[in-house]
Write a protein that holds these residues in place. Structure first.
Motif, mmCIF file in Angstrom:
data_model
loop_
_atom_site.group_PDB
_atom_site.id
_atom_site.type_symbol
_atom_site.label_atom_id
_atom_site.label_comp_id
_atom_site.label_asym_id
_atom_site.label_seq_id
_atom_site.Cartn_x
_atom_site.Cartn_y
_atom_site.Cartn_z
ATOM 1 N N PRO A 1 46.982 32.055 30.482
ATOM 2 C CA PRO A 1 45.853 32.734 29.822
ATOM 3 C C PRO A 1 46.169 33.148 28.379
ATOM 4 O O PRO A 1 46.302 34.339 28.073
ATOM 5 C CB PRO A 1 45.614 33.955 30.706
ATOM 6 C CG PRO A 1 46.971 34.284 31.227
ATOM 7 C CD PRO A 1 47.698 32.976 31.398
ATOM 8 N N TYR B 1 43.458 35.607 26.386
ATOM 9 C CA TYR B 1 42.494 36.258 27.283
ATOM 10 C C TYR B 1 42.809 37.752 27.373
ATOM 11 O O TYR B 1 43.948 38.139 27.607
ATOM 12 C CB TYR B 1 42.559 35.652 28.683
ATOM 13 C CG TYR B 1 41.935 34.284 28.794
ATOM 14 C CD1 TYR B 1 40.676 34.116 29.370
ATOM 15 C CD2 TYR B 1 42.605 33.147 28.341
ATOM 16 C CE1 TYR B 1 40.102 32.858 29.489
ATOM 17 C CE2 TYR B 1 42.047 31.884 28.444
ATOM 18 C CZ TYR B 1 40.792 31.747 29.022
ATOM 19 O OH TYR B 1 40.227 30.496 29.130
ATOM 20 N N GLU B 2 41.792 38.595 27.199
ATOM 21 C CA GLU B 2 41.989 40.038 27.255
ATOM 22 C C GLU B 2 41.104 40.712 28.289
ATOM 23 O O GLU B 2 41.171 41.926 28.457
ATOM 24 C CB GLU B 2 41.723 40.650 25.875
ATOM 25 C CG GLU B 2 42.719 40.175 24.818
ATOM 26 C CD GLU B 2 42.496 40.813 23.464
ATOM 27 O OE1 GLU B 2 41.329 41.167 23.152
ATOM 28 O OE2 GLU B 2 43.470 40.977 22.712
ATOM 29 N N ASP B 3 40.253 39.932 28.986
ATOM 30 C CA ASP B 3 39.356 40.477 30.007
ATOM 31 C C ASP B 3 39.933 40.155 31.380
ATOM 32 O O ASP B 3 40.059 38.988 31.757
ATOM 33 C CB ASP B 3 37.961 39.875 29.847
ATOM 34 C CG ASP B 3 36.945 40.477 30.826
ATOM 35 O OD1 ASP B 3 37.360 41.155 31.788
ATOM 36 O OD2 ASP B 3 35.738 40.264 30.628
ATOM 37 N N TYR C 1 48.266 35.282 36.392
ATOM 38 C CA TYR C 1 48.219 36.706 36.075
ATOM 39 C C TYR C 1 49.479 37.382 36.587
ATOM 40 O O TYR C 1 49.844 37.250 37.754
ATOM 41 C CB TYR C 1 46.997 37.363 36.711
ATOM 42 C CG TYR C 1 46.942 38.863 36.504
ATOM 43 C CD1 TYR C 1 46.778 39.398 35.233
ATOM 44 C CD2 TYR C 1 47.079 39.746 37.580
ATOM 45 C CE1 TYR C 1 46.744 40.779 35.030
ATOM 46 C CE2 TYR C 1 47.040 41.116 37.391
ATOM 47 C CZ TYR C 1 46.877 41.629 36.110
ATOM 48 O OH TYR C 1 46.847 42.984 35.920
ATOM 49 N N SER D 1 38.582 32.984 36.584
ATOM 50 C CA SER D 1 38.893 31.633 36.102
ATOM 51 C C SER D 1 40.128 31.054 36.774
ATOM 52 O O SER D 1 40.508 29.916 36.498
ATOM 53 C CB SER D 1 39.097 31.650 34.585
ATOM 54 O OG SER D 1 37.935 32.099 33.916
ATOM 55 N N GLU E 1 37.746 37.949 33.618
ATOM 56 C CA GLU E 1 37.704 36.546 33.217
ATOM 57 C C GLU E 1 38.961 35.812 33.687
ATOM 58 O O GLU E 1 38.884 34.664 34.147
ATOM 59 C CB GLU E 1 37.569 36.442 31.697
ATOM 60 C CG GLU E 1 37.345 35.031 31.198
ATOM 61 C CD GLU E 1 37.143 34.958 29.699
ATOM 62 O OE1 GLU E 1 36.798 33.865 29.216
ATOM 63 O OE2 GLU E 1 37.343 35.985 29.015
ATOM 64 N N ILE E 2 40.111 36.454 33.598
ATOM 65 C CA ILE E 2 41.358 35.836 34.050
ATOM 66 C C ILE E 2 41.315 35.579 35.549
ATOM 67 O O ILE E 2 41.648 34.484 36.024
ATOM 68 C CB ILE E 2 42.563 36.730 33.688
ATOM 69 C CG1 ILE E 2 42.802 36.695 32.178
ATOM 70 C CG2 ILE E 2 43.822 36.272 34.430
ATOM 71 C CD1 ILE E 2 43.907 37.623 31.715
#
Length: 562
Positions: A6, A9-11, A22, A18, A14-15
């Motif tokens: 990711p 990506y900061e949300d 993580y 999607s 959303e991670i």
């Protein structure tokens, strides 16, 4: 198929939705609930996961509503994560609170009016996210009118100084629960304002915004604030006695930001990159948060992503271009001789011992060079390898953390010194070279050497690059380096573009192993010019006026013979 990395990506939602990779930091939720601190300030270097963690906290606690007032279910995002195994006492808080989430990074603007306007827009955007409140009978018409005024970016400044407190009040009336307030990058407006010249105006606005929301707010459940530096209570958190600060020195939350060694090893194992562990450790390990060994997450994600495309990709400094370094640059460029020597010692693999001040203000930046080391430490450019207490002061043993940060010193920080030297008036040096004033030439070069920083252990190629860089700003001569001439290569040739009535200079450089040997090294350099006939090519070109210099360096001393 393996999960994608990711990058950018900061949300949190959303991670997770999607299916991206993580690194589980949800244990931080349990620690926040256990501490029960009213206002929590986390200071960490940039790109160490602060924004993503705030997003994760928001998605866990928030009873998120769409614009029609329907609940958005985010509970599935935490299935299988650490917080899901902590027990019902913690899961009972999931999706139970209204949340205000605000980032202040948009306030990085050239003047106060624009910075203030961007902050108003950020506040209005968060009001818009909770626009369902306007359809509720929980708010009076007067309250709805005030709410609508902020939504419409009304000019009345009184609307915004306590806008977060008012929004928390509206949310508490609607939900029947106090609000959680999340503020990201709280120090960005202050750092920017300091360098842009409107610090007092900005700090006055931020102080009013924070005081009403965090100090005397009966509608606040708790708050989490993130930034890079701890700004003193006197300047922004005035009278805020319910503030719990978690800096990189704090024992709690040591693993909440950045990657632990196990998290790095698990990621490399997942992608079949176990053989790259030593490269990763050498380049990106070395931080100590509390008592926890931490790796730079941004750089590791980028390096692993590159390795998935090209398994032979080299590790490199991904973090350097993401970090705000205005303060560091300002302090380094104003460093004295002692500070320059200490930077050289760090680059050579040594350490320094300095008193640590967690609480700083931008107004204190130039009051002491000790502030330089504090900024470098708290922003990720140095690591702690030991500490002791002397009287009431804590002293830290500080070193460069890893190869990535060392490369930043060797390239970025040293380039700042080079740029400063190039801006200086070098005409006295050029005049001394024209007139054959060797003593003055040597004194001026020594002066310039004292202004820069060496990390090459004073090898000849360091001095060669240093002198070539200076001479290239001289518009009268072309500067040629290590060109064929005679039976060898002179170190540096200077030639006027015109030959008739023109002049050429031959510079041969030597490095002495002691101060006492400098004179004999200069003589050796001059003999080499003659013995290898370095002026042959110049004579063939037609140059008649040829000056030959033997130049010797010893550390930051210079001796020159004609």
């Amino acid at each position: 198929m393996k999960k994608k990395i990711p990058i950018g990506y900061e949300d949190f939602r959303e991670i997770m939705e999607s299916g991206l990779y993580y690194v589980d930091k949800t244990q931080m939720i349990k620690e926040l609930l256990d501490s029960r601190a009213k206002v929590n300030l986390f200071t960490r270097p940039r790109r160490f996961g602060k924004t993503l963690n705030l997003s994760m906290i928001r998605r866990f606690f928030e009873a998120e509503m769409d614009k029609e007032g329907n609940l958005i279910d985010n509970s599935h995002l935490f299935d299988g994560l650490k917080i899901s195994t902590c027990g019902e006492a913690y899961l009972a808080h999931q999706q139970q609170y209204p949340v205000i989430s605000l980032t202040l990074k948009s306030a990085k603007q050239p003047d106060y009016d624009l910075a203030h306007a961007m902050l108003k827009q950020e506040i209005a955007s968060e009001y818009s996210r909770h626009v369902y409140l306007l359809d509720s009978d929980k708010l009076t018409e007067k309250e709805k009118g005030r709410y609508q005024g902020i939504l419409n970016l009304a000019d009345d400044p009184a609307l915004y100084v306590n806008a977060l407190e008012f929004l928390s009040q509206c949310l508490a009336l609607y939900h029947g629960k106090k609000a959680i307030i999340l503020i990201d990058e709280y120090d960005v407006p202050l750092e920017n304002a300091w360098f842009a010249g409107f610090y007092e105006e900005m700090i006055s606005f931020i102080r009013s915004l924070f005081e009403s929301a965090l100090k005397t707010n009966p509608f606040l459940e708790f708050a989490v604030i993130t930034g890079c530096l701890r700004i003193s209570r006197e300047s922004i958190f005035t009278g805020l006695n319910n503030l719990k600060i978690y800096s990189i020195l704090s024992p709690a939350h040591g693993s909440s930001f950045g990657f632990t060694e196990k998290e790095v090893q698990d990621m490399l194992h997942y992608y079949g990159l176990e053989d790259k562990y030593e490269d990763v450790r050498h380049w990106y390990d070395g931080y100590i948060f509390g008592k926890q060994e931490i790796y730079n997450p941004w750089s590791i994600l980028n390096y692993v992503d590159d390795l998935l495309v090209d398994r032979e990709a080299f590790a490199r400094p991904y973090w350097s271009n993401t970090s705000s370094n205005s303060i560091v640059r300002d302090l380094v460029e104003n460093a004295g001789l002692d500070t320059k020597g200490e930077i050289e010692s760090l680059i050579a693999g040594g350490f320094i011992e300095k008193p640590v001040r967690e609480e700083v203000t931008y107004g204190d930046v130039h009051s002491s060079m000790d502030n330089l080391w504090n900024f470098l430490y708290f922003t990720g450019y140095l690591k702690q390898t030991g500490k002791c207490q002397v009287g009431e002061s804590i002293y830290l043993k500080l070193e460069i953390p890893n190869a990535e940060i060392r490369s930043i010193y060797e390239n970025t920080i040293l380039a700042w010194f080079d740029q400063r030297i190039k801006k200086s008036d070098l005409s006295p040096l050029f005049q001394a070279m024209e007139t054959g004033d060797c003593d003055n030439m040597a004194a001026l070069l020594t002066e310039q050497l004292l202004e820069t920083i060496s990390f090459y252990d004073y090898a000849e190629h360091y001095y060669h690059g240093f002198l070539t860089g200076l001479l290239k700003s001289w518009g009268t001569y072309r500067v040629l380096s290590n060109r064929e001439s005679g039976t060898g290569r002179p170190d540096i040739l200077l030639k006027t573009p015109y030959i008739r009535k023109g002049r050429a200079m031959i510079l041969e450089l030597k490095v002495a192993d002691s101060y006492q040997n400098m004179e004999s090294c200069c003589e050796s350099a001059l003999r080499q010019i003659e013995e290898r006939d370095y002026e042959a090519a110049l004579r063939e070109e037609g140059y008649q006026d040829i000056v030959k210099y033997g130049i010797c360096f010893y550390r930051k001393e210079c001796l020159i013979m004609l």
